[in-house]
Structure formats: structure tokens, C-alpha cells
Design a protein around this motif. Sequence first.
Motif, PDB file in Angstrom:
ATOM      1  N   LYS A 671       0.818  -1.403   0.159  1.00 47.01           N
ATOM      2  CA  LYS A 671       0.410   0.065  -0.140  1.00 47.01           C
ATOM      3  C   LYS A 671       0.628   0.997  -0.268  1.00 47.01           C
ATOM      4  O   LYS A 671       0.215   2.662  -0.215  1.00 47.01           O
ATOM      5  CB  LYS A 671      -0.783  -0.140   1.065  1.00 47.01           C
ATOM      6  CG  LYS A 671       0.153   0.047   2.651  1.00 47.01           C
ATOM      7  CD  LYS A 671      -0.975   0.102   3.744  1.00 47.01           C
ATOM      8  CE  LYS A 671      -0.734   0.197   4.667  1.00 47.01           C
ATOM      9  NZ  LYS A 671      -1.360  -0.401   6.206  1.00 47.01           N
ATOM     10  N   GLN A 672       2.114   1.022   0.417  1.00 44.24           N
ATOM     11  CA  GLN A 672       3.038   2.140   0.080  1.00 44.24           C
ATOM     12  C   GLN A 672       2.982   3.160  -1.082  1.00 44.24           C
ATOM     13  O   GLN A 672       3.270   3.852  -1.339  1.00 44.24           O
ATOM     14  CB  GLN A 672       4.764   1.787   0.919  1.00 44.24           C
ATOM     15  CG  GLN A 672       4.368   1.356   2.699  1.00 44.24           C
ATOM     16  CD  GLN A 672       3.762  -0.161   3.278  1.00 44.24           C
ATOM     17  OE1 GLN A 672       3.535  -0.748   1.835  1.00 44.24           O
ATOM     18  NE2 GLN A 672       4.019  -0.579   3.544  1.00 44.24           N
ATOM     19  N   LEU A 673       3.256   1.722  -2.152  1.00 48.42           N
ATOM     20  CA  LEU A 673       3.488   2.658  -3.390  1.00 48.42           C
ATOM     21  C   LEU A 673       2.486   2.562  -4.325  1.00 48.42           C
ATOM     22  O   LEU A 673       2.546   2.335  -5.546  1.00 48.42           O
ATOM     23  CB  LEU A 673       4.103   1.460  -3.881  1.00 48.42           C
ATOM     24  CG  LEU A 673       5.735   0.934  -3.195  1.00 48.42           C
ATOM     25  CD1 LEU A 673       6.902   0.130  -3.589  1.00 48.42           C
ATOM     26  CD2 LEU A 673       6.809   2.030  -3.324  1.00 48.42           C
ATOM     27  N   ILE A 676       1.808   5.878  -6.500  1.00 50.24           N
ATOM     28  CA  ILE A 676       2.627   6.414  -8.185  1.00 50.24           C
ATOM     29  C   ILE A 676       1.975   5.233  -9.284  1.00 50.24           C
ATOM     30  O   ILE A 676       1.797   4.297  -8.768  1.00 50.24           O
ATOM     31  CB  ILE A 676       3.789   4.853  -7.725  1.00 50.24           C
ATOM     32  CG1 ILE A 676       5.004   6.188  -5.674  1.00 50.24           C
ATOM     33  CG2 ILE A 676       4.897   5.867  -8.383  1.00 50.24           C
ATOM     34  CD1 ILE A 676       5.825   5.282  -5.627  1.00 50.24           C
TER      35      ILE A 676
ATOM     36  N   GLU B 136       1.805  -0.406  12.445  1.00 53.47           N
ATOM     37  CA  GLU B 136       1.295  -0.178  11.705  1.00 53.47           C
ATOM     38  C   GLU B 136       1.223   1.026  11.125  1.00 53.47           C
ATOM     39  O   GLU B 136       1.321   1.448   9.852  1.00 53.47           O
ATOM     40  CB  GLU B 136      -0.266  -0.759  12.251  1.00 53.47           C
ATOM     41  CG  GLU B 136      -1.152  -2.075  12.078  1.00 53.47           C
ATOM     42  CD  GLU B 136      -1.122  -2.195  11.148  1.00 53.47           C
ATOM     43  OE1 GLU B 136      -0.894  -2.427  10.035  1.00 53.47           O
ATOM     44  OE2 GLU B 136      -0.173  -3.555  10.917  1.00 53.47           O
ATOM     45  N   ILE B 139       4.215   1.475   8.791  1.00 47.94           N
ATOM     46  CA  ILE B 139       4.725   1.497   7.641  1.00 47.94           C
ATOM     47  C   ILE B 139       3.754   2.096   6.575  1.00 47.94           C
ATOM     48  O   ILE B 139       3.449   1.511   5.674  1.00 47.94           O
ATOM     49  CB  ILE B 139       4.739  -0.329   7.132  1.00 47.94           C
ATOM     50  CG1 ILE B 139       3.375  -0.882   8.486  1.00 47.94           C
ATOM     51  CG2 ILE B 139       5.610  -1.495   8.114  1.00 47.94           C
ATOM     52  CD1 ILE B 139       2.420  -2.250   7.789  1.00 47.94           C
ATOM     53  N   ASN B 140       2.805   2.605   6.942  1.00 50.11           N
ATOM     54  CA  ASN B 140       1.370   3.649   6.717  1.00 50.11           C
ATOM     55  C   ASN B 140       2.532   4.770   6.230  1.00 50.11           C
ATOM     56  O   ASN B 140       2.491   5.983   6.687  1.00 50.11           O
ATOM     57  CB  ASN B 140       0.644   3.525   8.347  1.00 50.11           C
ATOM     58  CG  ASN B 140      -0.117   4.769   6.847  1.00 50.11           C
ATOM     59  OD1 ASN B 140      -0.877   4.652   5.888  1.00 50.11           O
ATOM     60  ND2 ASN B 140      -1.686   4.648   8.008  1.00 50.11           N
ATOM     61  N   VAL B 141       3.375   4.865   5.248  1.00 50.49           N
ATOM     62  CA  VAL B 141       3.700   5.824   4.174  1.00 50.49           C
ATOM     63  C   VAL B 141       3.144   5.630   3.341  1.00 50.49           C
ATOM     64  O   VAL B 141       2.927   4.820   2.780  1.00 50.49           O
ATOM     65  CB  VAL B 141       5.439   5.918   4.620  1.00 50.49           C
ATOM     66  CG1 VAL B 141       5.953   6.225   5.891  1.00 50.49           C
ATOM     67  CG2 VAL B 141       5.571   4.838   4.282  1.00 50.49           C
ATOM     68  N   SER B 142       3.138   6.872   2.610  1.00 47.21           N
ATOM     69  CA  SER B 142       2.740   7.009   1.152  1.00 47.21           C
ATOM     70  C   SER B 142       3.661   7.444   0.411  1.00 47.21           C
ATOM     71  O   SER B 142       4.765   8.650   1.078  1.00 47.21           O
ATOM     72  CB  SER B 142       1.364   7.601   1.404  1.00 47.21           C
ATOM     73  OG  SER B 142       1.049   8.238  -0.271  1.00 47.21           O
ATOM     74  N   ALA B 143       3.929   6.858  -0.706  1.00 48.00           N
ATOM     75  CA  ALA B 143       5.896   7.251  -1.480  1.00 48.00           C
ATOM     76  C   ALA B 143       5.636   7.934  -2.184  1.00 48.00           C
ATOM     77  O   ALA B 143       6.414   7.780  -3.000  1.00 48.00           O
ATOM     78  CB  ALA B 143       6.361   6.075  -1.285  1.00 48.00           C
TER      79      ALA B 143
END
Lengths: 881, 147
Positions: A671-673, A676, B136, B139-143
Motif C-alpha cells: 500500500k505504500q506504493l 505511484i 502499523e 509502515i503506513n507511508v505514502s511514498a
Amino acid sequence: MANNDALQQQLIKDLLVESAEGLDRFDREILAIEKGEGTTETPNIVFRVIHTIKGTSGCLGLNKIESVAHVGENLLSAWRDGKVEVSPEMTTALFAYSDALREMLRCLETTGAEGSADYSDLLQQLQDLLDTTATPAPEAPAAPAGFGLFEDEPGTNVPAPQPDAEPVAKTVAPAESDSPASKAPSAAASAIRVDVGQLDKLMNLVGELVLARNQIVQYSGQAKDSALIAASQRLNIITTELQESVMKTRMQPIGNIWSKFPRVVRDVAHELGKDVQLVMEGQETELDRTIIEAIKDPLTHIVRNSIDHGIEKPEARAAAGKKSQGNLVLRAFHEGGQVNIEISDDGRGIDIGRIKQKAIEKGIANHDQISRMSDREAFNLIFLPGFSTAEKVTNVSGRGVGMDVVKTNIERIGGSVDILSENGKGTTLKIKIPLTLAIIPALIVTSGGERFAIPQVSLLELVRLEAEQARKGIETVYGAPVYRLRGQLLPLVFLNQTLAGTSRERAGGSGFMQQQAHDTGDLFLKAREAHRNWLRKLRQVLEGTQTMTLEEAGSHTLCALGKWIYADGLKKFGAVPEMQALEKVHQHFHDAVKEVVAQKISENPVKAEAAFKRATNISRDVFNCLTNAEKRIVENQNINIIVLQADGRQFGLVVDGINDTEEIVVKPLGKQLKAITCFAGATIMGDGKVALILDVLGLAQHAKVISEVRDHALLDKEESATRIDNRQTLLLFDAGAGSRMALPLSLVARLEEFPRAKVENSGTQEVVQYRGQILPLIQVSKYVTTTRPSEPICSDPMQVVVYSEQGRSVGLVVSKINDIVQETVTVKREAAGNGILGSAVIQNKVTDLVDIPAIIRVAAPAFYENHSPAADSTPEMQAIL
Amino acid sequence: MSESKQFCTFFVNGLFFGVEVLKVQEVIRFQDMTRVPLTSPTIQGLINLRGQIVTAIDLRHRLELPPRANGELPMNVVVRSDDGAVSLLVDEIGDVVEINDDVFESAPETLHGVARDLILGVYKLKDRLLLILDTERTINVSAALTI
């Protein structure tokens, strides 16, 4: 009506499968109770089974089954609530009861009716059990624990401890009644239910297998062992088949989700006082389970929307001169590896004016932007969040949430939505979605040292430009690089820049070649810096402020430049001679360095100083080599263009290298990616490394290809439609003897090169072996009349134009392929005859148009044996004339 | 009344961190990573973990600590999440320790910045403090880089 019947049949089938499983479970649980192994959950389980059967059969109008089920349900309900205790009579009755239900269901399956058997005795028995035991119910509160009592305290609960024989005898009954069912493969037996998670796991494993297969096939390609090659081929085939089969297990007909639409349409239409007829086509079109799930809600939303916004009330329709009953058509079909779903209505259509007005009101766009908007762009506004043109918010739609969700949901699974509408006539929504998300064919490319996969669906063609061509062929429009692909401007996107986040302002203006040079420059800058640092260190060693081992000094692979040479340099530019020279000079340099360190260790400063001088001299050569190599590389940079299609618009993606096509297993990104948009997922390559999958649509948007030039695309289409008729794509070649000839490209199957040595003779005919066939060769120059005497062509390799007709091919030997042009030609027929159709001015030079059938008739008469030549000249030829 | 919990511990820039052991799937050595363009440096890349693609998050960057020295290879602490496994890149792995709940204290009010969001609390060990990470949130990052 037919739809309704089919639906009813489907539901009955579901009921049969479900009930058979349920009743088996029922029997097992009752058996357990009888054996005293029941749990507190047991009454709940058996109650639920019967309740489901009763409910479903009631819905389907199977009244008899429903009424029988109902009586049993009462008893079970009382049991569940602790009002009734289990007794041997009761279990017996319950078994008989489940048999009765089975019998009716079996009857339903075979005859389509519930049968005429009379169960009143059984029902009475069940009723009695309920009545007699329910009344006392002294220990109701303690009941949940009471089921075990059968075993614990038999005396208290079992009024007449009957011999065990009876229940045992009865337990045989269900087994007996089961056996006929297992003999005939009924619906219940021919299908099993599998946990979806299990299928997903299977799919993942197959994905892994495909990867392993790819590795093996790649490896065995280099092997000489024929047994290994054969085995790997077999593995290859089996894996492909397995993959297809497993994929099929996940496939479901789209009808599964459509089946609820008749009801939805009916309800919504009623609610809104409209009269709508639903037509569904292509229900059997199959889709991957995950995709089915993903499009379920968007489709429902679109259907509701169509009825609410699209189709008018009967009076309004009548006033508009339409049939009072509105039509809603759902169509699904496969096309080009994708599934197309169309939802069209014959309603009022979308009023562009109102959309534009709304957009201004909502502040989504200003007047200026709106006036420049194409119809298609305006239609697409309705996919924006918070956009609703419905005058009043209804229960059904118009709350401004929905269409944007529809679009995002569909795009998330790699699909696209398009909307077409004609005011007053209706609206069509076209949805394109991939067949499956799991395994796709993709092209693997490299850019900036990383590999990327491009889904083949969006790929149109590959273009490779040699350095010279690239310099000439790539132009810029205000800094935006473009390439003329068969006369059309193709915007170029440089993958390495796009992914580096370089905006076009920086890259552009200076032109693209400079940009390429710039990238190479960066790389070489690194190399120089690495070497400079190393020299600095060596000086410190000489001065005694640093130490270095002999091994470190002598190794040309351990230092930074060495690493650069072997990791970047040779891998990327190994073919450049200056690069190879660099490798050698660098080795010499380290020989000198080793000497420096050796002298230093043996404490001989004078000799060490001398060796250091030698080393610095050589290092000057190292720098020279770097400069020369860089210069040569920049000069020779080839360009690989991948022509891609996104949202109906073509663009060229420039990458460093094109590797291969491969079946890849698509894995989602964390979900981090997700944010993009340039990447659709990732995959694991044959060597175990991860490669990103490019999302062509996202990439195009990121590189701003789509929004800026969409209108051009539409304009181009219209223009080219009127222009295309008299334009021809022609292959220009020299036939020998210096004559310029042309041939419609549509007649050319392939262009090939054959080495002279491969030419064999068959009778008097020259032939080559070509793709498992014998290809007759025809020297074009022999058969066309030109002013100059003709000589056979003896260039090696020979240039051959392969011409195919009705499965047969001939090779036309020409001396040189010149070009492919798209031109409007006016043919003058004066020169006609003897293999020439006529001549025309192409690229300012007189060019003869070759009459291939005429030549073949003379040169290889056997070609037209068994079938007549298409005509005197082919239709394509006629088109020119 | 006091209970004890097990923590998988590791070091990041000299700080001693812990993650509840049940949340940790495994600890692996440095793996080759595939860089993901257009992302913030928090996302170090993608790892192939036996066929599963795992995003690697650099804890130093996530916790706004100075970057790792050149040549130092991080370790992967792979933690479970609802969205599949995610790897946290740390400097060094410590032991799995069992700690009694009564030495726990929530994070001091004076914490500021990301630490305030990401650190659940502190276990006061004899010789040092163990900082408990909220996985939680970590790791909850929007990259996505904003361009």
C-alpha cells in the motif's frame, strides 16, 4: 421470460448443491449427537441447514419442501432454545426427516417437481415430539449445556432408554439413501465447492511454477544435452496447459453478476415510475474471479445510473417520439485479449451544455478551459469526484458519489471506461478490462540499469534508430521530443527521465540527444571521480599517511573504477573499442600501483617514487580512454522506441535496451506504493530479482502525454480519415541495374536477408529453405524491362522481398531496399507492360511500380498452379491505378 | 496481574527498538533490492521474499535519523501487516527479550516529531530503554513524491 427461466433453473441448481451438502452435514451432526459427541454448536448448525433449505425453497415457490422443512425447523428451533431434549426417538425422526427432504430434492432434480409422496405421518411425529417434550422444559436456562446430558446422565433425559439398536439401524438409512445419488452424477456430485483462498493459492503456485519454467527454458536454451532440452520443452508445454487450466478454474461467466440485474432494473424502474426492458448479451463471457468481484459494484452503479439519469419517464419518451418502454442493453464480449462490457440505454443522453455549466458552477474548470474542451473530455468530467448533473438527489443516484468510484475501481484492475453519448438518443458506457490479472505477457526493457516489464496489451510496435538516424529523426517541438513515425508525430517519453522525476523543462529545450549525452556524461563523471579519489589515496600511501595491501594495490577489479568498468562500463558499452582499451590501460595502471606499494613495503622510497610517477603517467591514459570512450558512446547512441497506446493515444517510450518478451506473474505492490500511478505492480524475473511493471496509462499521464495532446489525436483521426484514401504505403527498392522500383507494402509479407551460401537449386529454379518451406527466388531485374541491360544480383547477403498469396510464397531478389514511404501517387501508364504496371514520381524521382503477379507468372509458373491468380493484378495494385 | 511480552529487538542509529515478536514474520540478512523510482527515500526498494514481493522501508529515514554510513548493510525485520509483509531496514539485530509489563511507561510528552507518532512507549530495562515501535503506523507511508 427466457431469462427468468434460466435464472430459476440456476437457483434451483444452487439449492440442490447447497442442500445436498447441508443435509450431509445435518446427518453427521445428528449422528454425533446420538453418539454423545455433540457440542453446544450442533443445534445451531442443524438449525441453520434446515432454515436455509426452507428459506430458499420458499423463495423459489417450492411450497411442499418449504412446509416440510418448516415443521422440522420448529422442532430444531425448540431444541436450539433448550426447550426440547434430544431423545432417541427424536434423532430417528430427524433422520427420517432429512431423508424425506432428500427425496423431495432428488425428485425435483430429476422431474422438476417436488413429487407426490405423502409425509404427513413424519410431520405428525415431529410435531408430537415438539409438543410432548416441550411442555415440561424445567431446566430451560441450563439448556445450552444440556446436550451433553444424553451421555452424562442418560437416566434423566431419556424417558425410555431404548436399546441402542434402533438408532444404529437408523444410521444405516441415510447411507442407503445416499448411494443412489452417488451412482448417478447429479448436480451435487459433479461439482464440488472449493475455498476461493485455495484457488488463489493454487494460482500463486502456478505463478511460481511459470517463473521456474522460464528459468529452466532459458537455461536449457544454452545446454547441449538433448534429453534436457526435450524434458524442458515438455515442462514448458505442460506448464502452459496447467496455467490455462488453473486460470479456467477461476473463470466465471459474467452472467453470474448480471443475474441480479433484472431484479435491480425492475426495482429501480418501479421506484422511479419508468418502464425499462433489460437485454443482456454475452452472459457466457468469462472473466477472472477477482475481476468479476471488482466490477460487480461499478456495474450495478452504472445500471442504476442509466435508469435514473438516462431513460426518461414513459410520458417524456412518448413526447420525444420514442417507444414508451426504455431499452437498457448489457453486452459483453472478448476482443483482443480483453473483455469489453457495454452498457447502453436509449434515453435522453448526456447534455454536454449542462455538464460544462455544472463544471463551471462547481469550480472544476473555468470558462476558458471549458470552451477549449472536446466533447470527449467534457463527458469524462462526470467521472470526477463530486460531479452530478442530476437536478435533484434521488434515492437511486445523484449524490455525486459513484461515477468517480466507478472509474477508479475499473482503472484499478487495469481497465478503462469510455463514455459516448448523443443528446436525445442515448448513452453508451464502454468498459474494457483485462481477462485476468494474474499472468500476462510482457516486454522486458532496461532503463537506467533497472529492468521493467511493459504489458504487451498496450504495445504497438518497436522502433530502433541507429545513432545517425536518431540524430536526424528526432526533432523537438518547444523542447518536447517527437519522432515522425510514418508521417505522424509521435511524442517521445524518455523512461529514465520520467522515472528520475525530471521535469520536461529541465530536459527539454536542449534537445534530446544532449539529454542522452548528459546521462552518459553523468556516468563517466562518476568514473573519473572514482579514479581521482583512488589516485589521492595512492599519494597518501606514498606519503605514509595511509596503508594498502599488495593485493588491494594489484587488483584491477577491487578499486572503484574497476568496479565501474565491470559493473557499468563493459556491461553497457562493451562493444565500444575505447572501452576495451580502457580495461587494458587500467590493468597496466594497477601493475604500476602494485610496484609502488611493493617498494613502499620494502621501504625503498626512491623506487616507490619512480613507480608512482609511472602510475600517474598511466593514469593520464586512463583519463584519456574515458574521454574517448564517452565521446564515441555519445556519438553512437542508438535509440529504442517502444510505441505504446494509452487511452487511444500513441506515444513512444525511449528505453536503454529491449530484452525479451516473457510471461510474467503480476504481484501487487504494497500500500505504500499504491499512490505511484506509473507502476501497475511488480514481478519476479527468472533470476529471482524483482522488476516493476509499468502502468502505461499512469506513465502517460505522469509524462503528460495524454491530457495535453488528446485533442490532436481526435483531430488527426478525422483528418487522416479523409486523406487516407489516396495515400499509399510503398516499399521502395532497387531491382538491380540502378532502377528505382516500388511495391505496395501491403503485398510484402516480410523482408529477409539470405546469405548466398544458402541458395540451392531445384530444377532450374533458385530456391532457399525458409521457415520449413522451399522458397523460390526470382531475380526481379531479369523480368522487368529497363533501359539498361540487367545483370543478376550477386550481393551477399541477398536482399529478398517475400511475397505471399494463398499460403504460397516467393522471394523477390532485389539489390537494395531503400525506404518505406507514404505518398499519394499518380501513376502514368506509358511504361506499362513487361512486369511494370506503370510509373510515378515518388520522392521527386521516377519510380516504376512492379507488377508482381505478372512477374511470377513468367518466372515461377508453378506458383499459380492449382489456383488462378487473384486477378490480372491484385486489388492493392488496382487501388493505386 | 502483570504480564510479560516478548519483543524482537534491533538497533537503529544506536537507539534500541523493539517490536512485538508476534508481529515479526522473520529476520533476514541484507537482500538485493529493486529500487522503485519516484518514491521518497523511505522506500528503499522491493525484495523477493520466496516469491512474495516485500516493500523495504528504511527505518532511519522513516524515523528521521541520519542515513547509514556507506557500505554498511542493513538487516531486514519482516513484519506482518494486513496488507502483506513489509520489511523494516535496521542497523543490527538484538535478542528476543521477554519483558514484564510493569516496567512499561508510555512515551514521554516531550517526544516530538515522528517519534511521537511512531513510538508506543518505553520499557525501562536495567541498563537501557527499549523503545516500542508502532509497526502499523511505521509502515503506513505514502511514498509518492510530489512533483
